[in-house]
Design a protein around this motif. Structure first.
Motif, PDB file in Angstrom:
ATOM      1  N   LEU A  34       0.949  -1.320   0.055  1.00 52.32           N
ATOM      2  CA  LEU A  34       0.046  -0.062   0.143  1.00 52.32           C
ATOM      3  C   LEU A  34       0.817   1.291  -0.035  1.00 52.32           C
ATOM      4  N   VAL A  35       2.056   1.520   0.995  1.00 54.81           N
ATOM      5  CA  VAL A  35       2.785   2.629   0.892  1.00 54.81           C
ATOM      6  C   VAL A  35       3.605   2.746  -0.220  1.00 54.81           C
ATOM      7  N   MET A  36       4.039   1.605  -0.886  1.00 48.24           N
ATOM      8  CA  MET A  36       4.862   1.719  -2.259  1.00 48.24           C
ATOM      9  C   MET A  36       4.044   2.287  -3.366  1.00 48.24           C
ATOM     10  N   THR A  37       2.577   1.643  -3.452  1.00 50.37           N
ATOM     11  CA  THR A  37       1.865   2.045  -4.563  1.00 50.37           C
ATOM     12  C   THR A  37       1.541   3.367  -4.316  1.00 50.37           C
ATOM     13  N   LEU A  38       1.220   3.861  -3.231  1.00 55.47           N
ATOM     14  CA  LEU A  38       0.729   5.154  -3.046  1.00 55.47           C
ATOM     15  C   LEU A  38       2.157   6.290  -3.538  1.00 55.47           C
ATOM     16  N   CYS A  39       3.169   5.937  -2.903  1.00 55.72           N
ATOM     17  CA  CYS A  39       4.308   6.485  -3.076  1.00 55.72           C
ATOM     18  C   CYS A  39       4.828   6.778  -4.534  1.00 55.72           C
ATOM     19  N   ILE A  40       4.742   5.719  -5.277  1.00 57.24           N
ATOM     20  CA  ILE A  40       4.952   5.635  -6.645  1.00 57.24           C
ATOM     21  C   ILE A  40       3.710   6.535  -7.443  1.00 57.24           C
ATOM     22  N   PHE A  41       2.607   6.416  -7.161  1.00 60.59           N
ATOM     23  CA  PHE A  41       1.518   7.133  -7.821  1.00 60.59           C
ATOM     24  C   PHE A  41       1.620   8.712  -7.333  1.00 60.59           C
ATOM     25  N   GLY A  42       2.034   8.963  -6.317  1.00 59.43           N
ATOM     26  CA  GLY A  42       2.403  10.311  -5.926  1.00 59.43           C
ATOM     27  C   GLY A  42       3.489  10.970  -6.719  1.00 59.43           C
ATOM     28  N   ALA A  43       4.521  10.090  -6.782  1.00 55.12           N
ATOM     29  CA  ALA A  43       5.685  10.500  -7.634  1.00 55.12           C
ATOM     30  C   ALA A  43       5.426  10.739  -9.135  1.00 55.12           C
ATOM     31  N   VAL A  44       4.773   9.750  -9.683  1.00 51.74           N
ATOM     32  CA  VAL A  44       4.155   9.939 -11.126  1.00 51.74           C
ATOM     33  C   VAL A  44       3.291  11.136 -11.090  1.00 51.74           C
ATOM     34  N   TYR A  45       2.473  11.342 -10.433  1.00 51.15           N
ATOM     35  CA  TYR A  45       1.472  12.500 -10.511  1.00 51.15           C
ATOM     36  C   TYR A  45       2.127  13.809 -10.576  1.00 51.15           C
ATOM     37  N   LEU A  46       3.185  13.859  -9.433  1.00 48.70           N
ATOM     38  CA  LEU A  46       3.852  15.277  -9.554  1.00 48.70           C
ATOM     39  C   LEU A  46       4.637  15.280 -10.554  1.00 48.70           C
ATOM     40  N   PHE A  47       5.299  14.338 -11.324  1.00 49.45           N
ATOM     41  CA  PHE A  47       6.311  14.196 -12.321  1.00 49.45           C
ATOM     42  C   PHE A  47       5.359  14.805 -13.736  1.00 49.45           C
ATOM     43  N   VAL A  48       4.403  14.296 -13.884  1.00 44.71           N
ATOM     44  CA  VAL A  48       3.483  14.522 -15.031  1.00 44.71           C
ATOM     45  C   VAL A  48       2.766  16.146 -14.799  1.00 44.71           C
ATOM     46  N   GLY A  49       2.576  16.275 -13.621  1.00 46.00           N
ATOM     47  CA  GLY A  49       2.027  17.861 -13.272  1.00 46.00           C
ATOM     48  C   GLY A  49       2.982  18.854 -13.598  1.00 46.00           C
ATOM     49  N   ASN A  50       4.487  18.514 -13.538  1.00 45.65           N
ATOM     50  CA  ASN A  50       5.484  19.348 -13.725  1.00 45.65           C
ATOM     51  C   ASN A  50       5.850  19.370 -15.142  1.00 45.65           C
ATOM     52  N   ILE A  51       5.628  18.450 -16.030  1.00 45.45           N
ATOM     53  CA  ILE A  51       5.811  18.455 -17.388  1.00 45.45           C
ATOM     54  C   ILE A  51       4.588  19.149 -18.018  1.00 45.45           C
ATOM     55  N   LYS A  52       3.372  19.119 -17.456  1.00 47.49           N
ATOM     56  CA  LYS A  52       2.299  19.845 -17.916  1.00 47.49           C
ATOM     57  C   LYS A  52       2.607  21.271 -18.084  1.00 47.49           C
ATOM     58  N   LYS A  53       3.086  21.583 -16.731  1.00 43.69           N
ATOM     59  CA  LYS A  53       3.344  23.155 -16.457  1.00 43.69           C
ATOM     60  C   LYS A  53       4.255  23.714 -17.484  1.00 43.69           C
ATOM     61  N   LYS A  54       5.355  22.873 -17.895  1.00 46.62           N
ATOM     62  CA  LYS A  54       6.474  23.271 -18.748  1.00 46.62           C
ATOM     63  C   LYS A  54       6.118  23.247 -20.076  1.00 46.62           C
ATOM     64  N   GLN A  55       5.023  22.718 -20.676  1.00 43.46           N
ATOM     65  CA  GLN A  55       4.745  22.696 -22.091  1.00 43.46           C
ATOM     66  C   GLN A  55       3.915  23.954 -22.420  1.00 43.46           C
TER      67      GLN A  55
END
Length: 57
Positions: A34-55
């Motif tokens: 559960l903790v690993m799943t939530l951490c990975i999801f959170g990291a990917v969510y932040l990464f994708v959000g950061n990419i969206k802001k730079k486009q």
């Protein structure tokens, strides 16, 4: 990006369901999943959000 987020969200939901089933079965490894799943999801969510802001719009 929407396709990637859908893909990651589906895996996150599957991971949460798996971890809940493990926890209900009495396996303490479910908490780790559960903790690993939530951490990975959170990291990917932040990464994708950061990419969206730079486009450019």
């Amino acid at each position: 990006m929407k396709r990637w987020m859908l893909f990651v969200t589906l895996f996150a939901v599957a991971g949460v369901i798996l971890s809940v089933l493990l926890i209900l079965a009495g396996n303490s490894g479910g908490w780790v999943v559960l903790v690993m799943t939530l951490c990975i999801f959170g990291a990917v969510y932040l990464f994708v959000g950061n990419i969206k802001k730079k486009q450019p719009h």
